[in-house]
Design a protein around this motif. Structure first.
Motif, PDB file in Angstrom:
ATOM      1  N   TYR A   1      65.940  35.111  21.810  1.00  0.00           N
ATOM      2  CA  TYR A   1      67.261  35.404  22.372  1.00  0.00           C
ATOM      3  C   TYR A   1      68.393  35.383  21.336  1.00  0.00           C
ATOM      4  O   TYR A   1      69.538  35.145  21.697  1.00  0.00           O
TER       5      TYR A   1
ATOM      6  N   ASP B   1      69.680  37.925  19.788  1.00  0.00           N
ATOM      7  CA  ASP B   1      70.614  39.016  20.092  1.00  0.00           C
ATOM      8  C   ASP B   1      71.521  38.652  21.265  1.00  0.00           C
ATOM      9  O   ASP B   1      72.711  38.955  21.266  1.00  0.00           O
ATOM     10  N   THR B   2      70.944  38.004  22.261  1.00  0.00           N
ATOM     11  CA  THR B   2      71.735  37.594  23.424  1.00  0.00           C
ATOM     12  C   THR B   2      72.795  36.578  23.029  1.00  0.00           C
ATOM     13  O   THR B   2      73.940  36.657  23.475  1.00  0.00           O
TER      14      THR B   2
ATOM     15  N   TRP C   1      75.320  46.616  21.837  1.00  0.00           N
ATOM     16  CA  TRP C   1      74.579  45.366  21.715  1.00  0.00           C
ATOM     17  C   TRP C   1      73.738  45.121  22.974  1.00  0.00           C
ATOM     18  O   TRP C   1      72.580  44.716  22.888  1.00  0.00           O
TER      19      TRP C   1
ATOM     20  N   ARG D   1      69.776  44.969  23.162  1.00  0.00           N
ATOM     21  CA  ARG D   1      69.130  43.765  23.706  1.00  0.00           C
ATOM     22  C   ARG D   1      68.200  44.132  24.852  1.00  0.00           C
ATOM     23  O   ARG D   1      67.091  43.625  24.953  1.00  0.00           O
TER      24      ARG D   1
END
Length: 134
Positions: free
Chosen positions: A7, A9-10, A123, A127
């Protein structure tokens, strides 16, 4: 964004959104309470530019690290954006050195919003697509 943990990127997206929201609230609160300072007038637009330009540059790097990424950003695109963004804070800093404070115009403030929305959208798309592959 470039860390190798679940996670990442999150988490990067969360912090970018948080920075955008706090930047918006900071300006809104300062105007509502009439706490506008020369420092804020000078640094807020500069912080916006640093935030958005660094995110665009990160997309270029992610494109090089993962050429099959769902969002691919060519370096020339970011060069155009950064070249457009750099002159205004440079002129503001030059004016500040002569004790002249140049506030950001409405166009500049409104230009930042679509940039942040675009970055959040890219983004999120990245994701969502990467999430399916894991």
């Amino acid at each position: 964004m470039f860390s190798k943990f679940a996670y990442n990127d999150t988490l990067a997206l969360f912090f970018f959104c948080l920075a955008g929201v706090t930047d918006f609230l900071d300006g809104r609160i300062a105007r509502a309470r009439q706490l506008i300072t020369n420092f804020g007038i000078l640094m807020d637009p500069l912080a916006d530019k640093i935030m958005t330009c660094s995110a665009f540059i990160a997309f270029v790097e992610s494109t090089h690290l993962n050429p099959t990424a769902p969002v691919r950003v060519a370096a020339w695109m970011v060069v155009v954006i950064v070249a457009r963004e750099l002159p205004s804070p440079a002129l503001r800093l030059l004016a500040a050195s002569k004790n002249i404070v140049l506030a950001a115009e409405r166009f500049g403030k409104h230009k930042t919003i679509p940039q942040i929305v675009c970055l959040v959208g890219c983004w999120s798309w990245m994701r969502a697509r990467n999430g399916r592959r894991r």
